[in-house]
Design an enzyme around this catalytic site. Structure first.
Site, PDB file in Angstrom:
ATOM      1  CB  VAL A  45      -0.352  -0.278   1.411  1.00 35.69           C
ATOM      2  CG1 VAL A  45      -1.528   0.396   1.558  1.00 35.69           C
ATOM      3  CG2 VAL A  45      -1.815  -0.865   0.973  1.00 35.69           C
ATOM      4  CE  LYS A  46       7.061   3.845   3.392  1.00 35.33           C
ATOM      5  NZ  LYS A  46       8.300   3.587   3.333  1.00 35.33           N
ATOM      6  N   GLY A  47       3.740   1.879  -1.193  1.00 38.08           N
ATOM      7  CA  GLY A  47       3.815   1.786  -2.608  1.00 38.08           C
ATOM      8  C   GLY A  47       4.999   2.932  -3.206  1.00 38.08           C
TER       9      GLY A  47
END
Ligand code: B12
Ligand code: B12
Ligand SMILES: Cc1ncc(COP(=O)(O)O)c(C=O)c1O
Ligand SMILES: Cc1ncc(COP(=O)(O)O)c(C=O)c1O
Lengths: 515, 261, 261, 515
Positions: free
Chosen positions: B134-136
């Site tokens: 999610v952090k990407g």
């Protein structure tokens, strides 16, 4: 002390770390692992491997486990078998032919005595190596700190050797032979001299011997004792620690959490293994290097600065408990702040000085920039120079010398030579400049150090509440989640029985002889 | 600016400080002791590389057996710049997570399944995590953030067989593999092995998304090979962002879909 | 060590971290905007230089019109090391000032006259002064210190005609010229012009010391040319010391003389 | 003030410098040179050259000298001739046809008035340019110090322009177009745009105009006024200073002794020329850069450190006398200590800080390492980084950015780009680190600065005794001997008669209008 840190806060941080470590130490005291047991056999003198290259220590340990279980340790079943069939450890095949049982009464006493004597001989070799190191240090001379630490990593021990010797001639005080990418997950230690590793060379007893001999040769040539380092890490941590003692390695990478976070090794397996390893290192007079630097490759060096300090305090506690003296605690940290942000160098100075002042007697290991090294070798050479400068200005003890090609490939001969020119210039040019480095009260340097320390206290506080294992499971270190019931090597962990006997820990814990 | 440059500059040369001067810098080590002979060997090599004149501006003995050289000189080589067919940049449009989700929902009418891993002995997960977590990366959220994408991130040092098995088990639409360690060609070797295993596991497949999962590999040093060399569908290099990957996956697996502005 | 290396290593390759790996580093600028196409052009050039595989590890836009590249790769070129006839190092013995003075005194029976200058627009006198001034270089005294050598140091930015005239006026045995500025080949151009002027001025001369002064040129960047190219008798490069020059002059002008130990 | 220097010693040094300078100033007041006179004609509006490229100002000055002598200056004879024959300066050919005589009485008054009016127009242009600079600084913004100073040197103004613009985009605050090797010895200023220079580009009025226009363009693009520099040096120093004022250059290399020592130009010629040049610079609001850095290329940077300070004090005195304000005195010094010696960086800090504290209001120009730059571009990049660090730590005003290829060739586009990356990193990373740089009392840094200052006082003392001209003849500066009766351009020096008239100096000395 340039930062004027509050001693009360420091004391609090240490107390919290001790509290957080305690349950884990208890775990380590009450469990054993296949690798710990194999290490016992290595100390007792078992060497070599079968035709497929499986070490005899693995064959024997597996057989014992299968036939008698490991909860009592390998020592009793193995030496009982030797006694029963009048065998010696030089003949593992016949030993394997025997059936392993746990002796009791008188036979147990006989087995225990013989085991103890055998392992004592192994420890005697370790003691002898330690004495030999002292002799050579006196003879060739011990370089003054900061020690220049260089990596060789060709994958071929016979290419590593000339490169290591060249590096030593150009000024390296410590040579580390990094391991082939896969080794940490092997549940056995390969045998013999090896020439085929990926991005590193296999750690084997023979490779250790060859490299140590080559370095003894240059040490004599240079009139300066050149230290050798490898990695007591991965699934075979205890055995490699043992081999390091047996082959007179001088320092070992050995961390209480690195394997968990960066190799997905089971936490309990790691904590049990690291305790035994450190007991061996303590006895061998080996300096350990911890791996906090690695956290900053997956976490941000500014946001996660306090996790490095917290981990160092834990490593210190685990180390002390295992018998390591302060001079053996090469706590790791790194110069990994994004060079694009403002004041990056000043922040690095704050972090490095904080570590220095928290652990005044530890031979701190300072790691160069890696994460922000790109294909721009000139920018890399520049960043490494400022790392060297920070190291000298803040009195670090061991400088791992950065390579301008860090972002590209494992070090070339010329990369290493240029890296040494870099650090030699910085040390020579800067001299005692640290005299003129006086962080302004209330300035960015001092305030940043204060802030990181207080964040550390808060973090350790939370860890005490939730337990260290939970904190690890939640991704506290290196933003990587590692639950205690997952990870590699869990099946190699065994709860000790009441009758568990390990001559090695027994000897190491009773006859400590530490400077 | 780019365009008229392209049309004007048919043929180009390296540029030192004057158009057409052809100047370049080279450095290397020769496994010989330093001396006039070594320097002669260095110029010989430089000339072999096309430097003429070649000036050995630096020579340093590295121990008794090796010498490091820095050479500057002029190369004659011409680059037919206009003639270079630009390596296909992005052959598909970048989509927002919203658009990606819509595409999957509308056409597949189920979540799209992605399996990711670092294979072989490679433990460098930062790159694949940058794409999946999610952090990407670079301010973009990773694929886990896409509602319609189901991500299985197997982590590091995954055996090829385990990867194939898992891909089959979860019916993977795309398999994302990372290779960062390149020493001794490890990344190429491991990737080919992986591609081979998928071919064996899906004998009837005719291509990515056609009978077998889309095979995507990434890492910072794949610029010396083509997807065809490796037997994969697409290679992503340094600086890749999650949206580029998501966009490609939609483009490759749902070609019919048109993002309506 | 050196010797057996020479005999063993007939053929060598560049060395990165493994014998025979052939690895080299290259950097250059291309006059094109940064982009995939520019990177392709960079690899094309690298391959032209013999790098295969060639990995473009760094590409940086320098404004809209230029891109800087760093490339690493393996070159196939072999160097026939044994085959290289070592560029004649010092073809004469080094002498002490005492020996030099003795040679001149005994054979010439007069002081040997040397004229030195930086010609053309070159004002870099540090090099020639290092050879001529008493102060000298690298711990060695310069030629002025030699009792039997008469030095005329004309300094910088001397016109060729003025140099020739002065050489004639003082009956120079040797003329020492320095050229440090190399931009646009200035050093080569000026030296040839100087050599030409001396040939015209001494039409009957058959060589250095035979009808005309010995012509010696020096400077840090003459390693791309030979004395023959320039029309001079000897070239001295970076790091030259006064004794090397004095020794050469005696050797060239008083070949018959043997230093008795 | 970090060095705690003794104000009394500083005052003494200044007094001695003033005393040493006085006789030379007197010389400059009472003499003129062909170039000073040509500068007057340029101010009066004479431009262009004849078919062979000889500037009209040269043709006219030579004719005047031949027919009427120069001891009265060119102004009277020339404007008298214009009056007599009803000519204007736009028609130099007819003017040259006329015969030059020195007018007297009423006709002298008329000539003087017309000359004065003509020159006043030139000075008005200079004043206008100065105002225009202020306007553009306000509009585009004035970068904060240290200014990043970069050199272009292709030899071709049309290659220089894109490179200068590229450099500005990458962060250069000041662009210097260095001159072709030979120009300083030309006794005329070439005309027009030029494309053929060796290791530099000719300084011509047209090249000045083209480059200033190009930089105005990027200044607007970048929202930052980019300054332009050239060299008011060599035999045409006064004319080039004048052209700089007429084309709105912002800084000029202009030293009282550089031409003498490094171009073997006659000392008296130089001292006369530099005084006039500086009067023009003062009026034009141009910042001068002095050349003490050059001494350290022929002398040793440690042994000769005090000669740099002595020369700076002399340059300051000559500058003030010519009307330059402190903010216009870009005194030069350099980072030229041999990197092989111990403490080299600390010594550099001592020298740089000494200069900073001696001249708190001067925009110091700090020059990068050149002499010890070799073919090792990595070592060069490293040394330049430490130069940048020293510059930032000691608060230098103008940093000439070093090139890693200094030891090899004149800067390439990529050299410059990498050099800018270097200084950008250092500035960003170090931030306000100077706060934490506090030279230890009695430490090497402080003691070295003290020592250099006292050596300076001793040197100036000796110079006062023997006279500056003698000191120069003895090789005091740059270990190069230059007697006053030797050197190029001596024949261009003329003693002024009682009737000498120079409208320029007259206007400049009376109507000073300095900020
Ligand atoms: C971080 C790091 C580590 C960390 C890894 C932590 C972790 N959990 O990942 C630690 C400290 C554990 C580590 C260990 C080692 N490392 Co390491 N490491 C690095 C380092 C410093 C940065 C790599 C990184 O994170 N880059 C940032 C990410 C975001 O970039 P990226 O990986 O290129 O990914 C991007 C693109 O490539 C692409 N991408 C990548 N993968 C994929 C996959 C897909 C599907 C897609 C679409 C895109 C994609 O997208 C990403 C985002 O843009 C590099 C040096 C460097 N500066 O590059 C060395 C480096 C990669 N490591 C190296 C080595 C040798 C090791 C060791 C083997 C050394 C040893 N023997 O002990 C060990 C063992 C690790 C192992 N078994 O593999 C070498 C590899 C040399 C080579 N070329 O072969 C390097 C280059 C350092 C060096 N010069 O020696 N390392
Ligand atoms: C010192 C110096 C100066 C000083 C010169 C002072 C003086 N009186 O000599 C000053 C500051 C005045 C100067 C000015 C300029 N310089 Co300058 N300078 C240098 C510098 C920093 C060092 C040169 C030096 O002294 N080396 C030390 C001596 C001992 O080494 P050497 O010259 O190689 O000499 C040795 C050997 O070559 C040999 N040798 C040399 N000559 C001879 C002759 C004989 C007969 C023999 C036997 C041997 C011999 O023996 C010597 C001892 O070992 C170099 C950069 C560098 N680091 O190299 C630039 C450099 C040479 N300069 C350069 C330039 C361009 C200039 C200018 C033209 C710039 C300008 N346009 O303003 C000006 C103008 C000068 C002119 N008109 O020529 C360029 C030349 C570029 C090129 N390759 O063409 C350089 C390389 C800097 C650069 N990268 O731009 N410079
Ligand atoms: C503490 C520690 N252990 C081990 C290693 C090496 O990893 P591996 O165990 O895979 O050889 C590192 C890598 O830097 C480390 O820091
Ligand atoms: C003060 C000064 N003037 C002039 C110059 C340039 O020399 P030239 O006058 O030959 O162009 C320099 C060179 O760096 C200098 O420092």
């Amino acid at each position: 002390m340039k930062l004027g840190l509050d001693p009360a806060v420091i004391a609090k941080a240490r107390a919290l770390a001790a509290r957080a470590a305690e349950p884990v130490i208890e775990l380590a005291r009450t469990h054993t692992t296949v690798s710990v047991e194999r290490a016992v056999l290595r100390l007792a003198g078992v060497t070599g491997a079968d035709a497929d290259g499986t070490p005899w220590v693995n064959r024997i340990t597996d057989a014992v486990r299968e036939q008698a279980g490991l909860e009592n340790g390998v020592a009793l079943p193995v030496f009982h078998a030797l006694n029963e069939h009048g065998l010696s450890l030089d003949d593992p095949l016949s030993l394997l032919a025997a059936r392993f049982t746990v002796p009791d009464g008188e036979r147990a006493v006989r087995a225990r005595t013989r085991a103890r004597a055998a392992v004592a001989r192994g420890i005697a070799t370790i003691d002898h190596n330690r004495a030999e190191r002292q002799r050579l240090l006196a003879k060739h001379g011990d370089p003054e700190m900061p020690w220049i630490y260089l990596i060789v990593a060709t994958g071929d021990i016979y290419e590593d050797i000339p490169q290591a010797q060249a590096a030593a001639r150009e000024g390296a005080d410590v040579i580390a032979v990094i391991r082939s990418t896969g080794q940490s997950l092997l549940d056995y230690v390969p045998e013999g001299a090896t020439r085929q590793g990926y991005a590193g060379t296999y750690a084997t007893q023979e490779n250790f011997r060859l490299m140590r001999a080559a370095l003894d040769e240059v040490s004599a040539e240079l009139g300066r004792y050149v230290r050798l380092t490898n990695y007591a890490s991965g699934l075979c941590m205890p055995e490699i620690a043992t081999l390091a003692g047996l082959e007179r390695l001088d320092m070992m990478l050995n961390d209480c959490m690195y394997g968990i976070i960066f190799r997905d090794i089971n936490p309990i397996r790691t904590f049990v293994d690291q305790r035994f390893s450190r007991q061996v290192h303590a006895r061998a007079g080996i300096v350990i290097n911890t791996g906090e630097d690695n956290y900053l490759t997956t976490a941000d060096a500014v946001d996660a600065a306090h996790t490095v300090i917290a981990s160092q305090l834990l490593n210190e506690r685990f180390g002390h408990e295992a018998g390591l003296a302060d001079w053996q605690l090469g706590l790791g940290h790194a110069f990994e702040i994004n060079p694009e942000i403002p004041d990056s160098f000043r922040l690095e100075l704050a972090h490095a000085l904080l570590v220095r002042e928290l652990f005044p007697d530890a031979p701190l290991k300072y790691m160069p920039p890696t994460k922000h090294m790109t294909g721009n070798i000139f920018a890399g050479y520049l960043l490494d120079a400022f790392f060297n400068l920070a190291g000298v200005l803040t009195g670090q003890s061991i400088l791992l010398i950065g390579m301008m090609t860090e972002g590209i490939h494992t070090p070339w001969l010329s990369d290493r030579d240029l890296a040494l020119e870099n650090v030699r210039y910085v040390r020579r040019a800067v001299g005692a400049l640290h005299e003129d480095f006086v962080p302004a009260a209330g300035g960015l340097t001092v305030e940043r150090a204060r802030q990181v320390l207080s964040e550390t206290v808060d973090l350790l506080d939370r860890v005490c509440d939730t337990s260290l294992l939970t904190a690890i499971a939640q991704g506290t270190f290196g933003v990587t989640r590692r639950p205690p019931d997952r990870g590699k090597g869990l099946d190699g962990v065994v709860q000790q029985s009441g009758a568990y006997y390990n001559p090695a820990t027994h000897l190491l814990e009773t006859t400590e002889e530490n400077a | 600016m780019t365009t008229d440059l392209d049309t004007i500059k048919q043929v180009i040369r390296p540029y030192g400080d004057t158009t057409g001067d052809g100047m370049v810098q080279v450095s290397f080590t020769l496994p010989v002791p330093h001396g006039p002979r070594a320097e002669a060997a260095a110029s010989q090599l430089a000339r072999g590389m096309g430097l003429d004149p070649a000036s050995v501006v630096h020579a340093k003995a590295m121990g008794p057996d090796f010498t490091f050289f820095i050479v500057y000189g002029r190369v004659g080589h011409l680059i037919d710049y206009a003639g270079i067919d630009v390596p296909e940049g992005r052959e598909y449009p970048l989509l927002t997570p919203k658009q990606v989700n819509l595409a999957i929902k509308t056409v597949l009418q189920r979540r799209l399944v992605v399996v990711g891993a670092c294979i072989g002995t490679d433990a460098h997960t930062v790159g694949i995590d940058a794409i999946l977590n999610v952090k990407g990366f670079a301010g973009e959220k990773g694929l886990e953030y896409y509602r319609e994408i189901e991500v299985h991130n197997l982590g590091a040092q995954v055996e090829v067989d385990a990867l194939v098995a898992h891909a089959k088990a979860v019916n993977a639409d795309a398999v994302l593999v990372s290779q960062v360690v390149t020493q001794k060609g490890a990344h190429v070797h491991n990737t080919k092995q992986m591609a081979g295993a998928f071919t064996d596991a899906y004998p009837t497949a005719v291509g990515g998304g056609l009978g077998r999962p889309l095979l995507i590999v990434g890492g910072p040093r794949f610029d010396t090979v083509t997807p065809a060399d490796l037997g994969v569908d697409r290679i992503f290099g340094k600086g890749t962002t999650p949206a580029e990957v998501a966009g490609y996956i939609v483009h490759a697996l749902i070609p019919e879909w048109e993002p309506d502005e």
